[in-house]
Design an enzyme around this catalytic site. Sequence first.
Site, PDB file in Angstrom:
ATOM      1  CB  SER A 158      -0.945   0.104   1.037  1.00  0.00           C
ATOM      2  OG  SER A 158      -0.422  -0.256   2.376  1.00  0.00           O
ATOM      3  CG  ASP A 397      -2.159   4.471   9.042  1.00  0.00           C
ATOM      4  OD1 ASP A 397      -1.031   4.391   8.757  1.00  0.00           O
ATOM      5  OD2 ASP A 397      -2.955   4.252   7.874  1.00  0.00           O
ATOM      6  CG  HIS A 400      -0.739   3.857   4.835  1.00  0.00           C
ATOM      7  ND1 HIS A 400      -1.475   2.836   5.874  1.00  0.00           N
ATOM      8  CD2 HIS A 400      -0.246   2.904   3.944  1.00  0.00           C
ATOM      9  CE1 HIS A 400      -1.239   1.665   5.595  1.00  0.00           C
ATOM     10  NE2 HIS A 400      -0.693   1.739   4.239  1.00  0.00           N
TER      11      HIS A 400
END
Length: 425
Positions: A158, A397, A400
């Site tokens: 990702s 998070d 990311h």
Amino acid sequence: MSSSPTSGHRLLTLFPLALAAFLLLGASRLKIESSCSKTSCKHVLQRVFSITAMHKTKIKSSSDGVDYELESYDALRNGSCNIFEGEWVLDEPDSRPLYTEESCPYLTRQVTCLRNGRPDSLYQKWKWKPYACQLPRFDAVKLLESLRNKRLMLVGDSLQRTQWESMVCLLESAIPDSKKSMKKIPPRRIFTAEEFNASVEFYWAPFLVESNADHATKHRVQKRQVKLDSIYKHSKNWEGVDVLVFESYVWWMNKPLINATIGSLGIKEYNVPDAYRQALQTLGRWLDSTINPLTQKVFFMSLSPTHIWSWEWRAGSNGSCFNESSPIQGPYWGIGSSHQIMNAVRDALHDLRINVTLLNITQLSEYRKDGHTSVYSEQRGKLLTSEQRSQPEIYSDCIHWCLPGVPDTWNEILYAYLLYGPSRH
Ligand SMILES: *[C@@H]1O[C@H](CO)[C@@H](O)[C@H](O)[C@H]1NC(C)=O
Ligand SMILES: *[C@@H]1O[C@H](CO)[C@@H](O)[C@H](O)[C@H]1NC(C)=O
Ligand SMILES: *[C@@H]1O[C@H](CO)[C@@H](O)[C@H](O)[C@H]1NC(C)=O
Ligand SMILES: *[C@@H]1O[C@H](CO)[C@@H](O)[C@H](O)[C@H]1NC(C)=O
Ligand SMILES: *[C@@H]1O[C@H](CO)[C@@H](O)[C@H](O)[C@H]1NC(C)=O
Ligand SMILES: *[C@@H]1O[C@H](CO)[C@@H](O)[C@H](O)[C@H]1NC(C)=O
Ligand SMILES: *[C@@H]1O[C@H](CO)[C@@H](O)[C@H](O)[C@H]1NC(C)=O
């Protein structure tokens, strides 16, 4: 780099188990686990530090004149500028971001932090300034010209998908609506610039080699299993691609051991750095036997750092990357960035017959504790609710990145190598 097995093990275990939650759509509730006491973590941190103390090289005056620009291209070509050593500056705040959440129609909700409620936007304004030269200005048409009749493909997880989204956004504004298209052919996503017959593609392969996480959306993180010596299922789709960019890190780092197979040996638990080395060897065998160095270029992105514990950069604090709004000043290397994995990459690339260029973006990204999505993102495909957002200790998070943001710089560097890189043939 000497590191005792126990401290290496410690570093790996430190990497939060929690991570798992963010790598996937089917995420479970995140727990920040402190699997070490604060003092022992700090101890490890200091050890890592002393090894990577930065050596500042000469700082050029940042006059942005044409002469300096031309000199910079020379310095890149002749290898006298290390583009990865430098600092984040706000020199020309109006020049950033290079695109916006509104201007680029291809951004996914995972990365549009402002739209998701992030109150500050300075994170979009920093520019990476190498000490010994300047990064060439990103010129979308120039890159598209160089990709005419070609395919550029980013392969990985990702994080690599975010870099791909960034690249698409950097390029798309130069192309009229009717001349560009986006399609999904899982595990690929393909952006096409029709007039240039050029494509910019993402290929989902979080371990690069085959694994049970290869489904583009239905992948489990918990019971992961990797086939360390099998790559064909993926690599057959990489054949003939003109520019390949690989990346793989966080999926390996969930636990210190990983279930894997080699040949007909059954499933076994392997120590992660060993398994990672095996996987890179498998990739290396494919590269050496398949890549034509005269017509194809191959890059490998170094690991993308995480900023999960604020005590790493602010002693005595007890938070995450949430609420961080400016970069770290001065030398910093987080404990989540494994030197063992770095070394595995270095060794694997060194052993190849073909040239693969390592884009060592780890250090420059280490400074950017402010660049992560934190609570302004989604989980299980849904935006966090305001109640969840008010619990950053559970829902942040810190793996990311927001876009526009840090991955744009990775692409500016890739651009510099593609257009001005040292000639390699
Ligand atoms: C490389 O180019 C830069 C900028 O023109 C110059 O200052 C430097 O001396 C060159 N180095 C080598 C080794 O040619
Ligand atoms: C378009 O690009 C592909 C590679 O991406 C190439 O195989 C094909 O020959 C190109 N078409 C033309 C007309 O040049
Ligand atoms: C490996 O698989 C076994 C059997 O499913 C499981 O008990 C074990 O926890 C797994 N190991 C790791 C490191 O995930
Ligand atoms: C750190 O924060 C967590 C939750 O935010 C809390 O449970 C814990 O007691 C705190 N620890 C310290 C040492 O302050
Ligand atoms: C976030 O930062 C602001 C100012 O920098 C501070 O007032 C606020 O308490 C912080 N919030 C949290 C949850 O840490
Ligand atoms: C990447 O750069 C970091 C520091 O900037 C260094 O410690 C590391 O060894 C480099 N990695 C490789 C594979 O060269
Ligand atoms: C790899 O790059 C070096 C220069 O960096 C060059 O001397 C060598 O010929 C290249 N090897 C191949 C196979 O292209």
